[in-house]
Design an enzyme around this catalytic site. Structure first.
Site, PDB file in Angstrom:
ATOM      1  N   GLN A  30       0.828  -1.258   0.047  1.00 54.10           N
ATOM      2  CA  GLN A  30       0.031   0.234   0.150  1.00 54.10           C
ATOM      3  C   GLN A  30       0.822   1.167   0.062  1.00 54.10           C
ATOM      4  O   GLN A  30       2.079   0.959   0.554  1.00 54.10           O
ATOM      5  CB  GLN A  30      -0.937   0.056   1.265  1.00 54.10           C
ATOM      6  CG  GLN A  30      -0.054   0.178   2.586  1.00 54.10           C
ATOM      7  CD  GLN A  30      -1.070   0.072   3.620  1.00 54.10           C
ATOM      8  OE1 GLN A  30      -1.199   1.149   4.372  1.00 54.10           O
ATOM      9  NE2 GLN A  30      -1.438  -1.106   3.954  1.00 54.10           N
ATOM     10  N   ARG A  34      -3.253  11.210   2.746  1.00 53.94           N
ATOM     11  CA  ARG A  34      -4.315  11.941   3.545  1.00 53.94           C
ATOM     12  C   ARG A  34      -5.260  12.842   2.744  1.00 53.94           C
ATOM     13  O   ARG A  34      -4.666  13.321   1.785  1.00 53.94           O
ATOM     14  CB  ARG A  34      -3.426  12.839   4.475  1.00 53.94           C
ATOM     15  CG  ARG A  34      -2.574  12.132   5.508  1.00 53.94           C
ATOM     16  CD  ARG A  34      -1.996  13.051   6.527  1.00 53.94           C
ATOM     17  NE  ARG A  34      -1.106  12.120   7.577  1.00 53.94           N
ATOM     18  CZ  ARG A  34      -0.033  11.631   7.304  1.00 53.94           C
ATOM     19  NH1 ARG A  34       0.765  12.058   6.230  1.00 53.94           N
ATOM     20  NH2 ARG A  34       0.579  11.182   8.141  1.00 53.94           N
ATOM     21  N   ARG A 120      10.073  19.420  -2.294  1.00 49.52           N
ATOM     22  CA  ARG A 120       9.642  18.200  -3.081  1.00 49.52           C
ATOM     23  C   ARG A 120       9.783  17.124  -2.192  1.00 49.52           C
ATOM     24  O   ARG A 120      10.844  17.150  -1.514  1.00 49.52           O
ATOM     25  CB  ARG A 120      10.092  18.239  -4.452  1.00 49.52           C
ATOM     26  CG  ARG A 120       9.767  19.077  -5.171  1.00 49.52           C
ATOM     27  CD  ARG A 120      10.399  19.091  -6.679  1.00 49.52           C
ATOM     28  NE  ARG A 120      10.027  20.257  -7.634  1.00 49.52           N
ATOM     29  CZ  ARG A 120       9.253  20.066  -8.581  1.00 49.52           C
ATOM     30  NH1 ARG A 120       8.372  19.167  -8.695  1.00 49.52           N
ATOM     31  NH2 ARG A 120       8.841  21.117  -9.331  1.00 49.52           N
ATOM     32  N   HIS A 124       4.482  10.657  -7.122  1.00 47.64           N
ATOM     33  CA  HIS A 124       3.343   9.993  -7.645  1.00 47.64           C
ATOM     34  C   HIS A 124       3.011   8.750  -7.383  1.00 47.64           C
ATOM     35  O   HIS A 124       3.981   7.755  -7.150  1.00 47.64           O
ATOM     36  CB  HIS A 124       3.176  10.486  -9.007  1.00 47.64           C
ATOM     37  CG  HIS A 124       4.154   9.778  -9.973  1.00 47.64           C
ATOM     38  ND1 HIS A 124       5.517  10.231 -10.211  1.00 47.64           N
ATOM     39  CD2 HIS A 124       4.135   8.744 -10.425  1.00 47.64           C
ATOM     40  CE1 HIS A 124       6.130   9.435 -11.012  1.00 47.64           C
ATOM     41  NE2 HIS A 124       5.392   8.620 -11.256  1.00 47.64           N
ATOM     42  N   LYS A 154       8.292  16.552 -23.357  1.00 50.79           N
ATOM     43  CA  LYS A 154       9.356  15.633 -24.150  1.00 50.79           C
ATOM     44  C   LYS A 154       8.898  14.417 -24.055  1.00 50.79           C
ATOM     45  O   LYS A 154       9.189  13.556 -24.993  1.00 50.79           O
ATOM     46  CB  LYS A 154      10.629  15.975 -23.625  1.00 50.79           C
ATOM     47  CG  LYS A 154      11.471  17.273 -23.641  1.00 50.79           C
ATOM     48  CD  LYS A 154      12.917  17.145 -23.245  1.00 50.79           C
ATOM     49  CE  LYS A 154      13.363  18.912 -23.607  1.00 50.79           C
ATOM     50  NZ  LYS A 154      14.788  18.938 -23.278  1.00 50.79           N
ATOM     51  N   MET A 155       8.210  13.858 -22.998  1.00 52.76           N
ATOM     52  CA  MET A 155       8.105  12.356 -22.582  1.00 52.76           C
ATOM     53  C   MET A 155       6.384  12.400 -23.333  1.00 52.76           C
ATOM     54  O   MET A 155       5.774  12.495 -22.589  1.00 52.76           O
ATOM     55  CB  MET A 155       8.205  11.925 -21.304  1.00 52.76           C
ATOM     56  CG  MET A 155       9.613  11.796 -20.858  1.00 52.76           C
ATOM     57  SD  MET A 155       9.666  11.138 -19.371  1.00 52.76           S
ATOM     58  CE  MET A 155       9.390   9.246 -19.612  1.00 52.76           C
ATOM     59  N   GLU A 170       0.433   9.043 -12.475  1.00 52.49           N
ATOM     60  CA  GLU A 170       1.045   8.761 -13.673  1.00 52.49           C
ATOM     61  C   GLU A 170      -0.067   7.746 -14.627  1.00 52.49           C
ATOM     62  O   GLU A 170      -0.374   6.679 -13.826  1.00 52.49           O
ATOM     63  CB  GLU A 170       2.223   8.266 -13.711  1.00 52.49           C
ATOM     64  CG  GLU A 170       3.069   8.227 -15.041  1.00 52.49           C
ATOM     65  CD  GLU A 170       4.424   7.880 -15.152  1.00 52.49           C
ATOM     66  OE1 GLU A 170       5.110   7.837 -15.848  1.00 52.49           O
ATOM     67  OE2 GLU A 170       4.999   7.427 -13.829  1.00 52.49           O
TER      68      GLU A 170
END
Length: 185
Positions: A30, A34, A120, A124, A154-155, A170
């Site tokens: 998992q 929150r 940061r 994700h 770019k991706m 994603e």
């Protein structure tokens, strides 16, 4: 193959090549988010992403609830509460949504940090779909917020959508992910 060299222990200091026998049978079970409002989050993960509610646990004394969601078939899940909990915790790759009671109606509550802005941290989760472009067309029709669409940047052929609390998901498919990542690397 060039990809084998990238995964070799020589190119990854700290990577153990001797898997401890004691870890045999471990699974990634998992990740926890929150959430502010369970109604909005349960709608998103069930209706938009197609997940099922595997188990709900309420902790009255501590005033919070846990919702475990995943892609497992719940029609064969145990009905006994204890057995259902054990079954849930045996499923791979579930999401645990943690709701601290009252946040959904607290005007002072500003929400949780999603990890994609400073400072940061967590980035994700990822969901595999049959066709990333068709899935994203559906997400657009449903009013889902995008951090990145499949043809942006770019991706190509990967997307990032946001859940009601701003966590990124994603979205990719197995038909294009191999060439997408090789071309970007």
């Amino acid at each position: 193959m060039a990809s084998e060299a990238r995964e070799s222990p020589a190119n990854n200091p700290g990577l153990s090549t001797n898997r401890d026998e004691a870890t045999k049978g471990y699974i990634m079970q998992q990740t926890m988010f929150r959430i502010k409002d369970p109604k909005a989050s349960l709608d998103f993960y069930s209706r938009v992403l197609g997940m099922s509610l595997l188990k709900r646990l309420d902790f009255s004394e501590m005033k919070f609830s846990l919702y475990f969601l995943g892609y497992e078939d719940t029609t064969t899940a145990p009905t006994d509460p204890t057995e259902r909990t054990v079954w849930t915790f045996g499923q791979p790759a579930t999401i645990e949504l943690t709701h601290n009671w009252g946040t959904e109606s607290d005007p002072e509550f500003k929400g949780y940090h999603n990890g994609n802005s400073e400072p940061r941290g967590f980035g994700h989760i990822g969901v595999t779909v049959d066709d990333v472009h068709k899935a994203c067309e559906r997400f657009e029709e449903l009013g889902v917020e995008f951090a990145k669409k499949p043809n942006d940047g770019k991706m190509k052929n990967i997307a990032f959508i946001k859940d009601p609390d701003g966590y990124w998901i994603e979205i990719f498919d197995l038909k294009t992910i191999g060439t997408t990542t090789v071309n970007a690397a």
